[in-house]
Design a protein around this motif. Structure first.
Motif, PDB file in Angstrom:
ATOM      1  N   LEU A   8       0.917  -1.340  -0.036  1.00 58.47           N
ATOM      2  CA  LEU A   8       0.040   0.088  -0.037  1.00 58.47           C
ATOM      3  C   LEU A   8       0.769   1.172   0.060  1.00 58.47           C
ATOM      4  N   ASP A   9       1.839   1.445   0.673  1.00 61.29           N
ATOM      5  CA  ASP A   9       2.825   2.526   0.973  1.00 61.29           C
ATOM      6  C   ASP A   9       3.284   2.884  -0.285  1.00 61.29           C
ATOM      7  N   ASN A  10       3.922   1.753  -1.197  1.00 59.95           N
ATOM      8  CA  ASN A  10       4.709   2.090  -2.387  1.00 59.95           C
ATOM      9  C   ASN A  10       3.664   2.487  -3.357  1.00 59.95           C
ATOM     10  N   ALA A  11       2.658   1.630  -3.417  1.00 55.86           N
ATOM     11  CA  ALA A  11       1.423   1.968  -4.448  1.00 55.86           C
ATOM     12  C   ALA A  11       1.224   3.526  -4.286  1.00 55.86           C
ATOM     13  N   ALA A  12       0.883   3.932  -2.826  1.00 54.35           N
ATOM     14  CA  ALA A  12       0.549   5.353  -2.617  1.00 54.35           C
ATOM     15  C   ALA A  12       1.522   6.221  -3.205  1.00 54.35           C
ATOM     16  N   ARG A  13       2.773   6.030  -2.858  1.00 50.80           N
ATOM     17  CA  ARG A  13       3.886   6.836  -3.457  1.00 50.80           C
ATOM     18  C   ARG A  13       3.966   6.952  -4.692  1.00 50.80           C
ATOM     19  N   ALA A  14       3.856   5.935  -5.491  1.00 52.06           N
ATOM     20  CA  ALA A  14       3.924   5.955  -6.978  1.00 52.06           C
ATOM     21  C   ALA A  14       2.884   6.583  -7.625  1.00 52.06           C
ATOM     22  N   ALA A  15       1.704   6.408  -7.136  1.00 50.20           N
ATOM     23  CA  ALA A  15       0.614   7.032  -7.770  1.00 50.20           C
ATOM     24  C   ALA A  15       0.471   8.518  -7.583  1.00 50.20           C
ATOM     25  N   LEU A  16       1.148   9.088  -6.505  1.00 49.54           N
ATOM     26  CA  LEU A  16       1.255  10.450  -6.024  1.00 49.54           C
ATOM     27  C   LEU A  16       2.542  11.103  -6.688  1.00 49.54           C
ATOM     28  N   GLY A  17       3.339  10.264  -7.195  1.00 44.72           N
ATOM     29  CA  GLY A  17       4.634  10.959  -7.691  1.00 44.72           C
ATOM     30  C   GLY A  17       5.397  11.129  -6.762  1.00 44.72           C
ATOM     31  N   MET A  18       5.418  10.538  -5.537  1.00 42.80           N
ATOM     32  CA  MET A  18       6.311  10.998  -4.575  1.00 42.80           C
ATOM     33  C   MET A  18       7.398  10.083  -4.607  1.00 42.80           C
ATOM     34  N   LYS A  19       8.887  10.264  -4.342  1.00 38.68           N
ATOM     35  CA  LYS A  19       9.926   9.898  -4.415  1.00 38.68           C
ATOM     36  C   LYS A  19      10.289   9.387  -2.886  1.00 38.68           C
ATOM     37  N   GLY A  20      11.436   8.753  -2.851  1.00 36.84           N
ATOM     38  CA  GLY A  20      11.918   8.304  -1.426  1.00 36.84           C
ATOM     39  C   GLY A  20      12.042   6.905  -1.043  1.00 36.84           C
ATOM     40  N   THR A  21      11.401   6.061  -1.909  1.00 36.01           N
ATOM     41  CA  THR A  21      11.802   4.624  -1.752  1.00 36.01           C
ATOM     42  C   THR A  21      12.163   4.226  -2.902  1.00 36.01           C
ATOM     43  N   ILE A  22      12.553   2.805  -2.976  1.00 34.43           N
ATOM     44  CA  ILE A  22      13.437   2.361  -4.367  1.00 34.43           C
ATOM     45  C   ILE A  22      12.380   2.092  -5.260  1.00 34.43           C
ATOM     46  N   ILE A  23      11.213   1.504  -4.850  1.00 31.91           N
ATOM     47  CA  ILE A  23      10.101   1.026  -5.779  1.00 31.91           C
ATOM     48  C   ILE A  23       9.275   2.309  -6.391  1.00 31.91           C
TER      49      ILE A  23
END
Length: 272
Positions: free
Chosen positions: A108-123
């Motif tokens: 959920l966390d990485n899906a949220a970051r990717a969907a919102l264009g947020m960086k900060g994780t490898i995925i």
């Protein structure tokens, strides 16, 4: 006898070097949350290999670091840069040498970051970079939204219904950006189909351009015996890409270089 042995040795060496020159094949990257998760995907790798597609595996070592072979890849924290080994690429550079990325399981966390264009994780950074380069991202659709470590820690396999709805919303957002979701068992087949589709499109585009080129451009026909640099400077002022000459025509070295710079192909024809 010594000369024969020497020749045989040279031939063997050349033959071995030719065998070792592997044709560069398309390659995909699989991303897993830990070093044991890939064991269930052996069939995927066999499928890719049978379709002449290479693969690499990236193991996540937390949210902000991962291992690709012997290289430790780390993403930048907020307001700082985390150092890694000198040969390791940054997460944004990782997709450069791959045709696409396969993520069998996303949380959920990485899906949220990717969907919102947020960086900060490898995925999230790899997904962003891959999509920006117009390459494919394949994600398993039957993921629970909880990463393996969270499932072990919380002793549960699924998210509560409100979080499931949120997870589905983020997956829908990712699909709008170009991410493809599919059954985990079929991700290798989807990767092969994507690569083969891109190859067919590239060939079709090349064929169309060649046909247009043949229809629109007429060759310059030269019937003399010598093409000099002065002649090229004086006569080649059109947009043609073909120069048709007789087989006995001599072209000076400088003239050849000038024609090459202009992108003009020399077509030798039999003289009647």
């Amino acid at each position: 006898m010594e000369i024969k042995q020497m020749v045989e040795s040279i031939v063997r060496e050349l033959f071995d070097s030719m065998k070792n020159q592997k044709i560069k094949q398309p390659k995909v990257l699989y991303i897993f949350y830990d070093s044991k998760a890939h064991e269930a995907f052996t069939d995927h790798f066999i499928w890719l290999n049978n379709h002449h597609i290479d693969h690499d595996i990236l193991f996540l070592d937390g949210e902000a670091s991962s291992w690709l072979g012997m290289h430790l890849i780390e993403c930048a924290g907020r307001g700082k840069t985390i150092a890694s080994d000198e040969f390791a690429p940054s997460p944004l550079e990782v997709p450069l040498e791959y045709e696409g990325i396969v993520i069998p399981e996303i949380d959920l966390d990485n899906a949220a970051r990717a969907a919102l264009g947020m960086k900060g994780t490898i995925i999230s950074e790899i997904i962003f970079s891959t999509l920006v380069q117009h390459k494919f991202v394949l994600i398993g659709d039957d993921s629970s939204g909880l990463k393996r470590a969270d499932r072990r820690t919380l002793k549960t396999l699924t998210l509560p219904k409100p979080y499931v709805n949120l997870f589905d919303y983020y997956k829908m957002e990712l699909q709008m950006y170009g991410v493809q979701f599919g059954p985990t068992k079929q991700l290798a087949e989807m990767a092969v189909n994507n690569i083969q589709s891109d190859t067919r499109l590239a060939k079709a585009d090349k064929s169309v351009k060649t046909d247009e080129h043949a229809e629109d451009e007429k060759p310059i026909i030269y019937k003399g015996r010598l093409i000099s640099a002065d002649w090229v400077t004086r006569e080649i002022k059109t947009t043609t890409s073909y120069l048709q000459v007789g087989k006995k025509t001599i072209i000076s070295s400088l003239a050849k270089d000038m024609l090459k710079e202009k992108g003009i192909t020399i077509d030798y024809v039999s003289e009647g």
